[in-house]
Design an enzyme around this catalytic site. Structure first.
Site, PDB file in Angstrom:
ATOM      1  N   LYS A   1       0.808  -1.207   0.000  1.00  0.00           N
ATOM      2  CA  LYS A   1       0.000   0.000   0.000  1.00  0.00           C
ATOM      3  C   LYS A   1       0.847   1.266   0.000  1.00  0.00           C
ATOM      4  CE  LYS A   1      -3.532  -2.170   2.957  1.00  0.00           C
ATOM      5  NZ  LYS A   1      -4.090  -2.149   4.316  1.00  0.00           N
ATOM      6  N   GLY A   2       2.039   1.164   0.513  1.00  0.00           N
ATOM      7  CA  GLY A   2       2.822   2.351   0.880  1.00  0.00           C
ATOM      8  C   GLY A   2       3.144   3.345  -0.219  1.00  0.00           C
TER       9      GLY A   2
ATOM     10  N   ASP B   1      14.453  -0.900   2.175  1.00  0.00           N
ATOM     11  CA  ASP B   1      15.093  -1.117   3.471  1.00  0.00           C
ATOM     12  C   ASP B   1      16.214  -2.145   3.268  1.00  0.00           C
ATOM     13  OD1 ASP B   1      15.462  -1.022   6.223  1.00  0.00           O
ATOM     14  OD2 ASP B   1      13.782  -2.313   6.689  1.00  0.00           O
TER      15      ASP B   1
ATOM     16  N   PHE C   1      12.942   4.015  12.014  1.00  0.00           N
ATOM     17  CA  PHE C   1      11.591   3.683  11.576  1.00  0.00           C
ATOM     18  C   PHE C   1      10.838   4.983  11.282  1.00  0.00           C
ATOM     19  CE2 PHE C   1       7.111   2.666  12.036  1.00  0.00           C
ATOM     20  CZ  PHE C   1       7.021   1.525  11.262  1.00  0.00           C
TER      21      PHE C   1
ATOM     22  N   ARG D   1      -0.544   6.955   7.150  1.00  0.00           N
ATOM     23  CA  ARG D   1      -0.045   6.984   5.778  1.00  0.00           C
ATOM     24  C   ARG D   1      -0.321   8.342   5.130  1.00  0.00           C
ATOM     25  NH1 ARG D   1       1.042   1.582   4.169  1.00  0.00           N
ATOM     26  NH2 ARG D   1      -0.210   0.021   5.206  1.00  0.00           N
TER      27      ARG D   1
HETATM   28  P1  5GP Z   1      12.697  -4.477   2.462  1.00  0.00           P
HETATM   29  O1  5GP Z   1      13.416  -3.520   1.555  1.00  0.00           O
HETATM   30  O2  5GP Z   1      13.411  -4.646   3.772  1.00  0.00           O
HETATM   31  O3  5GP Z   1      12.457  -5.826   1.817  1.00  0.00           O
HETATM   32  O4  5GP Z   1      11.250  -3.983   2.853  1.00  0.00           O
HETATM   33  C1  5GP Z   1      10.688  -2.805   2.409  1.00  0.00           C
HETATM   34  C2  5GP Z   1       9.330  -2.662   3.042  1.00  0.00           C
HETATM   35  O5  5GP Z   1       9.425  -2.648   4.478  1.00  0.00           O
HETATM   36  C3  5GP Z   1       8.701  -1.322   2.683  1.00  0.00           C
HETATM   37  O6  5GP Z   1       7.931  -1.388   1.498  1.00  0.00           O
HETATM   38  C4  5GP Z   1       7.870  -1.009   3.914  1.00  0.00           C
HETATM   39  O7  5GP Z   1       6.597  -1.607   3.807  1.00  0.00           O
HETATM   40  C5  5GP Z   1       8.613  -1.669   5.067  1.00  0.00           C
HETATM   41  N1  5GP Z   1       9.467  -0.697   5.793  1.00  0.00           N
HETATM   42  C6  5GP Z   1      10.814  -0.638   5.794  1.00  0.00           C
HETATM   43  N2  5GP Z   1      11.264   0.380   6.566  1.00  0.00           N
HETATM   44  C7  5GP Z   1      10.168   0.996   7.047  1.00  0.00           C
HETATM   45  C8  5GP Z   1       9.979   2.147   7.911  1.00  0.00           C
HETATM   46  O8  5GP Z   1      10.892   2.831   8.383  1.00  0.00           O
HETATM   47  N3  5GP Z   1       8.680   2.494   8.173  1.00  0.00           N
HETATM   48  C9  5GP Z   1       7.612   1.788   7.704  1.00  0.00           C
HETATM   49  N4  5GP Z   1       6.399   2.215   8.030  1.00  0.00           N
HETATM   50  N5  5GP Z   1       7.754   0.703   6.889  1.00  0.00           N
HETATM   51  C10 5GP Z   1       9.024   0.316   6.568  1.00  0.00           C
END
Ligand code: 5GP
Length: 184
Positions: free
Chosen positions: A52-53, A112, A161, A174
């Site tokens: 959703k983000g 991330d 975060f 959001r």
């Molecule tokens: P990764 O790159 O670790 O596989 O995951 C990315 C996803 O983790 C993002 O699309 C998001 O949903 C979640 N995520 C990573 N860091 C954050 C953060 O600081 N805040 C929030 N709300 N979600 C995060």
């Protein structure tokens, strides 16, 4: 009446500080839109919003893109369902469009560990698009495990975060127009 960044800060005492203001976000998105418009001047790319983000980022970014384009949506979730990303993604909602021979721009809120986007890119490659590029509003570089190439990055941020501009805490906040850091 519209709320500005400072009013949200006053209302939500759990927000420690604003990391990136709404003004900075909008300015950077305009620059990204211009860059994408130049790069795709001979193409009709499909922007794929990862739900959703990424929805606010997609909406604002595409309004700054002057070349003709299409949008599509995809929702994925982590297989383990926990808080730590494994990168093994389950498709909750698949694309409507056929992406074979198309130029694809994956639109993400934040990278991330990089595991999710790396897995998703691998999966979409099997559908034989002409190209895949990634546009991410935020790059949390210190957390990176998989060094997937990112083509359009809004901001590099520290390993904190964050919430706002599509990013949630427990499915809320959001809608905040800025990127904020929550109190620990
Ligand atoms: P990764 O790159 O670790 O596989 O995951 C990315 C996803 O983790 C993002 O699309 C998001 O949903 C979640 N995520 C990573 N860091 C954050 C953060 O600081 N805040 C929030 N709300 N979600 C995060």
């Amino acid at each position: 009446m519209t709320f500005d960044d400072q009013e949200y800060l006053k209302r939500y005492s759990f927000i420690e500080r604003i990391l990136i203001s709404s003004e900075e976000i909008q300015k950077r998105i305009r620059q990204m839109g211009n860059e994408i418009s130049k790069d795709y001047k001979d193409s009709t790319p499909i922007f794929i919003c990862i739900l959703k983000g990424a929805y606010p980022f997609l909406a604002d970014l595409t309004r700054c893109v002057s070349v003709e384009h299409e949008v599509d949506f995809m929702a994925v979730s982590s297989y383990d369902g926990g808080t730590q990303s494994t990168g093994v993604v389950k498709i909750e909602k698949d694309l409507k469009e056929n992406i074979t021979n198309r130029d694809i721009i994956l639109v993400e809120d934040i990278i991330d560990t990089g595991l999710t986007i790396a897995h998703l890119t691998e999966l979409l490659q099997t559908r034989n698009p002409r190209s895949i590029r990634i546009a991410a509003l935020l790059d949390k570089k210190p957390a990176r495990v998989n060094d997937v190439p990112l083509h359009y990055i809004g901001f590099e941020i520290p390993a904190e975060f964050v919430i706002g501009f599509g990013l949630d805490y427990d499915e809320k906040y959001r809608n905040l127009p800025f990127i904020g850091i929550m109190k620990g």
